[in-house]
Scaffold this motif. Sequence first.
Motif, PDB file in Angstrom:
ATOM      1  N   ASP A 103       8.522 106.944  -1.746  1.00  0.00           N
ATOM      2  CA  ASP A 103       7.551 106.213  -0.696  1.00  0.00           C
ATOM      3  C   ASP A 103       7.157 105.089  -1.353  1.00  0.00           C
ATOM      4  OD1 ASP A 103       6.471 105.863   1.872  1.00  0.00           O
ATOM      5  OD2 ASP A 103       4.510 106.410   0.897  1.00  0.00           O
ATOM      6  N   GLN A 104       7.660 103.945  -0.676  1.00  0.00           N
ATOM      7  CA  GLN A 104       7.236 102.448  -1.063  1.00  0.00           C
ATOM      8  C   GLN A 104       6.778 101.622  -0.003  1.00  0.00           C
ATOM      9  OE1 GLN A 104      10.754  99.780  -2.050  1.00  0.00           O
ATOM     10  NE2 GLN A 104       9.458  99.013  -4.003  1.00  0.00           N
ATOM     11  N   THR A 105       5.555 101.321  -0.162  1.00  0.00           N
ATOM     12  CA  THR A 105       4.631 100.560   0.999  1.00  0.00           C
ATOM     13  C   THR A 105       4.108  99.222   0.536  1.00  0.00           C
ATOM     14  OG1 THR A 105       2.712 101.893   0.420  1.00  0.00           O
ATOM     15  CG2 THR A 105       4.416 102.596   2.085  1.00  0.00           C
ATOM     16  N   ASN A 106       4.106  98.372   1.361  1.00  0.00           N
ATOM     17  CA  ASN A 106       3.050  97.066   1.009  1.00  0.00           C
ATOM     18  C   ASN A 106       2.527  96.787   2.283  1.00  0.00           C
ATOM     19  OD1 ASN A 106       3.647  94.186  -1.301  1.00  0.00           O
ATOM     20  ND2 ASN A 106       2.339  94.213   0.560  1.00  0.00           N
ATOM     21  N   LEU A 107       1.234  96.631   2.342  1.00  0.00           N
ATOM     22  CA  LEU A 107       0.198  96.270   3.446  1.00  0.00           C
ATOM     23  C   LEU A 107      -0.898  95.212   2.916  1.00  0.00           C
ATOM     24  CD1 LEU A 107      -0.656  97.024   6.179  1.00  0.00           C
ATOM     25  CD2 LEU A 107      -2.308  98.656   5.095  1.00  0.00           C
ATOM     26  N   SER A 108      -0.743  94.008   3.738  1.00  0.00           N
ATOM     27  CA  SER A 108      -1.379  92.899   3.443  1.00  0.00           C
ATOM     28  C   SER A 108      -1.957  92.590   4.476  1.00  0.00           C
ATOM     29  CB  SER A 108      -0.381  92.046   2.705  1.00  0.00           C
ATOM     30  OG  SER A 108       0.269  92.503   1.456  1.00  0.00           O
ATOM     31  N   GLY A 109      -3.074  91.780   4.457  1.00  0.00           N
ATOM     32  CA  GLY A 109      -3.723  90.914   5.587  1.00  0.00           C
ATOM     33  C   GLY A 109      -4.536  89.809   5.023  1.00  0.00           C
ATOM     34  N   GLY A 110      -4.525  88.849   5.766  1.00  0.00           N
ATOM     35  CA  GLY A 110      -5.451  87.671   5.397  1.00  0.00           C
ATOM     36  C   GLY A 110      -5.986  86.922   6.410  1.00  0.00           C
ATOM     37  N   LEU A 111      -6.915  85.944   6.016  1.00  0.00           N
ATOM     38  CA  LEU A 111      -7.636  85.092   7.071  1.00  0.00           C
ATOM     39  C   LEU A 111      -7.569  83.713   6.665  1.00  0.00           C
ATOM     40  CD1 LEU A 111      -9.413  84.729   9.600  1.00  0.00           C
ATOM     41  CD2 LEU A 111     -11.463  85.097   7.791  1.00  0.00           C
ATOM     42  N   GLN A 112      -7.155  82.744   7.563  1.00  0.00           N
ATOM     43  CA  GLN A 112      -7.079  81.295   7.272  1.00  0.00           C
ATOM     44  C   GLN A 112      -7.884  80.390   8.197  1.00  0.00           C
ATOM     45  OE1 GLN A 112      -2.492  81.159   7.612  1.00  0.00           O
ATOM     46  NE2 GLN A 112      -2.448  80.770   5.455  1.00  0.00           N
ATOM     47  N   LEU A 113      -8.556  79.399   7.669  1.00  0.00           N
ATOM     48  CA  LEU A 113      -9.255  78.760   8.519  1.00  0.00           C
ATOM     49  C   LEU A 113      -8.720  77.173   8.111  1.00  0.00           C
ATOM     50  CD1 LEU A 113     -11.681  77.775  10.368  1.00  0.00           C
ATOM     51  CD2 LEU A 113     -12.987  77.649   8.374  1.00  0.00           C
ATOM     52  N   GLN A 114      -8.075  76.590   9.207  1.00  0.00           N
ATOM     53  CA  GLN A 114      -7.607  75.030   8.945  1.00  0.00           C
ATOM     54  C   GLN A 114      -8.586  74.218   9.754  1.00  0.00           C
ATOM     55  OE1 GLN A 114      -4.055  75.434  10.674  1.00  0.00           O
ATOM     56  NE2 GLN A 114      -3.508  77.388   9.317  1.00  0.00           N
ATOM     57  N   SER A 115      -9.177  72.947   8.720  1.00  0.00           N
ATOM     58  CA  SER A 115      -9.991  72.240   9.465  1.00  0.00           C
ATOM     59  C   SER A 115      -9.933  70.880   9.228  1.00  0.00           C
ATOM     60  CB  SER A 115     -11.509  72.334   9.062  1.00  0.00           C
ATOM     61  OG  SER A 115     -12.117  73.879   9.153  1.00  0.00           O
ATOM     62  N   GLN A 116      -9.956  69.996  10.227  1.00  0.00           N
ATOM     63  CA  GLN A 116      -9.793  68.571  10.196  1.00  0.00           C
ATOM     64  C   GLN A 116     -11.248  68.153  10.458  1.00  0.00           C
ATOM     65  OE1 GLN A 116      -6.239  66.387  10.115  1.00  0.00           O
ATOM     66  NE2 GLN A 116      -7.803  64.773   9.636  1.00  0.00           N
ATOM     67  N   TRP A 117     -11.829  67.618   9.050  1.00  0.00           N
ATOM     68  CA  TRP A 117     -13.468  67.365   9.266  1.00  0.00           C
ATOM     69  C   TRP A 117     -13.532  65.764   9.835  1.00  0.00           C
ATOM     70  CZ3 TRP A 117     -16.543  71.310   9.004  1.00  0.00           C
ATOM     71  CH2 TRP A 117     -16.038  72.324   8.408  1.00  0.00           C
ATOM     72  N   THR A 118     -12.647  64.777   9.009  1.00  0.00           N
ATOM     73  CA  THR A 118     -12.672  63.563   9.575  1.00  0.00           C
ATOM     74  C   THR A 118     -11.097  63.252   9.592  1.00  0.00           C
ATOM     75  OG1 THR A 118     -12.611  62.445   6.990  1.00  0.00           O
ATOM     76  CG2 THR A 118     -14.828  63.201   8.205  1.00  0.00           C
ATOM     77  N   PRO A 119     -10.859  61.917   9.766  1.00  0.00           N
ATOM     78  CA  PRO A 119      -9.544  61.534  10.091  1.00  0.00           C
ATOM     79  C   PRO A 119      -8.721  61.468   8.716  1.00  0.00           C
ATOM     80  CG  PRO A 119     -10.872  60.140  11.639  1.00  0.00           C
ATOM     81  CD  PRO A 119     -11.714  60.997  10.816  1.00  0.00           C
TER      82      PRO A 119
END
Length: 853
Positions: free
Chosen positions: A435-451
């Motif tokens: 039995d071979q498994t890979n379980l992954s999770g992630g959170l990303q926050l992309q922000s443009q604070w100024t030009p």
Amino acid sequence: MPGTIRSHLSIIFLILVFLCPISTSLAQEEPSVTLSGYLKQLENRFEIKFSYLNEDVMDIFIDPPSLGDLNDILSSISNQTQIQIKKLSDRYYSLAKNSMVDVCGKVLDNFEQNTVSGATIEVLGSNIALITDLDGSFELNQIPRNASLKIRYLGYVTRYIQVDELISKGSCKTILLAQNYEKLDEVIVYDFLTAGITRQKDASITLNIPEFGILPGLTDPDILQSVQALPGIKSIDETVSDINVRGGTNDQNLILWNGIKMYQSGHFFGLISAFNPFLTDKVTIYKNGTPAQYGDGVSSVISMETKNYIDGFFIGGTGVNFISGDVYGQIPLRENLAFQFSARRSTTDFLNTPTFNKFSERAFQDSEVNNQQGQATGDDFARDDKFFFYDFTGKLLYDINEDHKVRLNVIGITNDLELQETNNDTDESTTSLLDQTNLSGGLQLQSQWTPNFTSHLNIYYSRYNLEALAISSNAQQQLAQNNRVIENAIKLNTVTSLTEKLDWQNGYQFIETGIRNFTNVSEPAFKSDIIGVIRIHAPYSQLDYTSFENKFIASAGLRLNYIENLGTFSKLLFEPRLNLNIRLANNLRGQLQGEFKSQSTNQIIDLEQNFLGIEKRRWILSDDDELPITQSKQASLGLNYEKNKLYIGLEGFYKKVEGISTRTQGFQNENQFNGEIGSYDIKGLEFLINKQGGNYSTWLSYTYNTNQYTFESTTPNTFPNNLDVRHSLTFASTYTLANLKLGIGLNYRSGKPYTEPQEGGNALNTLLFPTQINYKSPNSSRLPDYLRADASAIYKFQINRRVKASAGISLLNLTNRKNILNRYYRLNDDNEIETIENISLGLTPNVSIRLSF
């Protein structure tokens, strides 16, 4: 005189004959007129009056209707303008614009006037959207007249157009899209091989999956199979779980999915990629000059990114082939919220197909066993296997506003095997479970604070688990094995635009990786349980500069890796990165790259009896003793030329990798090595020439390598690398005929090294117990050359306006050539030397059918 008159009359007659049809045509083609002007003509002609708002008829042109009664003329005007004309009395009429209208159009490329199929047409301010047909046409019914359309397609400038512009004169208008050439990409970015493969200005290779064309041997754009079409990237054993980039082992590749490190990449023990390509938007490959934000992966980085923007409409698809079936889609939940999903499952546990049978033979072969006289040997075994795999992904896209966006990702990959082998001579059976498994999770926050300032925060969790259990026929001996990897990471990257030409990138990464290796044997009793944890703190900084007209492009960065293995060691490493691109002449550019990199996770490769002889790799951590931190240094110099769709690339490189162990290199000459620490260095040259036309692409790629090990404690201390394939050559061509795509290719490489036993009476050392094989000098022999021809065909067609379909067929190893991938030796119970050969896939067909909507 009369002759002269006749001559002039003849000329005048010819001129009149020539002009007559022109004047007739001009008389028949009445020019467009303004609607307001034409209404006044009708008022005078029919002694009637029209009531309307000036803004409703302003700037509207019509083709004057041919002569007829008033009703026919008014009907023609209404059809052309979608303006409602209402009769109030015998003399008075009113005109008012319809609030809801029908429009149509055709989207073309403004450069070559090619149709743009699959372009997105979105009615702003509503949930109405569709994609263009194969001929670039579209039709929208009952949409607001005062609305605007957003028309976009990858690689083109997004265009906005008023609905009113499309109903002028009532015909289907042609809409031209301009190709998106940012920062003179036409000079520094090279498209080659097939549609969707691009060499970027930093020498990275990008696969734009939505634009992907066809490659020989593939019906679907398998991501990790596709990257092997590039020079310097191959798999010596024909798998996607053992990709060799510039002579490196597979564990030296950093594989990322939406920023998450993946410790499993394949199904069917590496024969199929585990990543769904149909939601994958872009794949980026770095072989050298890697940006400072990437640590790990001393040979390469393969970064996959799924679709990352929200559409106002549902997209999806499904498909089936001889191995598996899949489904994918993106569902809009709100204007700023969408959910993305994909799922795939094999059919291998309930359906036998020619593809499955060939894959099964390849995966479970031990393979061909011969004695010293070259005669087939071994007992007669019967095998009963139950194998299946599945994978799934999910992604939640939430736009807080235009400047801040959240992405939540999850991916799961599973391989499951139950294998029973029965010796028909002794009637003894062995049961094996994997039995071979890979379980992954992630959170990303992309922000443009100024030009001028952006940030990207990435937090993820990744878990890989491999479990195996082998039970002998009498159940007296059981072998249980487990390899588990758990990784947590937080990564912050910021980009500051100091000037229009200078960007400053900074970041910090914290990565914690824990690995467990467990083995338990019941008889004779043996138990091992090794657990380790490594933590990495990595700040980095990089400057990116682009001069006027891209004459000089430069990136220079530095990464600091502080590595600590809890309770064992700590180490600080400095890793500079350099990437220079300079224009040498028109259509000719030079590229200089260099990098220092390191990695603290590796895969040891056990012998055939471990993990059932199928999955032999175990992830382990560096301990700075038996396995030090693996470090690499690489430099390359290249030239790129492109003109009139002819691309020529030439690149020479040198790479040295230190801190490797004989346990991580896959030696199978048992007892010859004992975990010695050493290095390898590789010198190579990569060449690619590619000519493209409107409907074809032909290319030839060639790679030359010399790849040498150095182990100071062995004799000799320098010998060829297990992956020392001196010559690799690919010749391929693709052709598109309307909706049919064809591809055919030939792959050649010289044989890889292996080690033979000594000859005659010196082959065995009987003074030792148990008896051992005496080998010749390491890797002093070579396998026969490898040659394989592949072909594929894909036909696309439209079922209706929303549903597209495709049918594909592929043939691997057209000539059914028997290629030997590996050869090693072992002793049987009678102390006789047996030769084991792993054989490549034979002639392997595959068929796929897909729907997208």
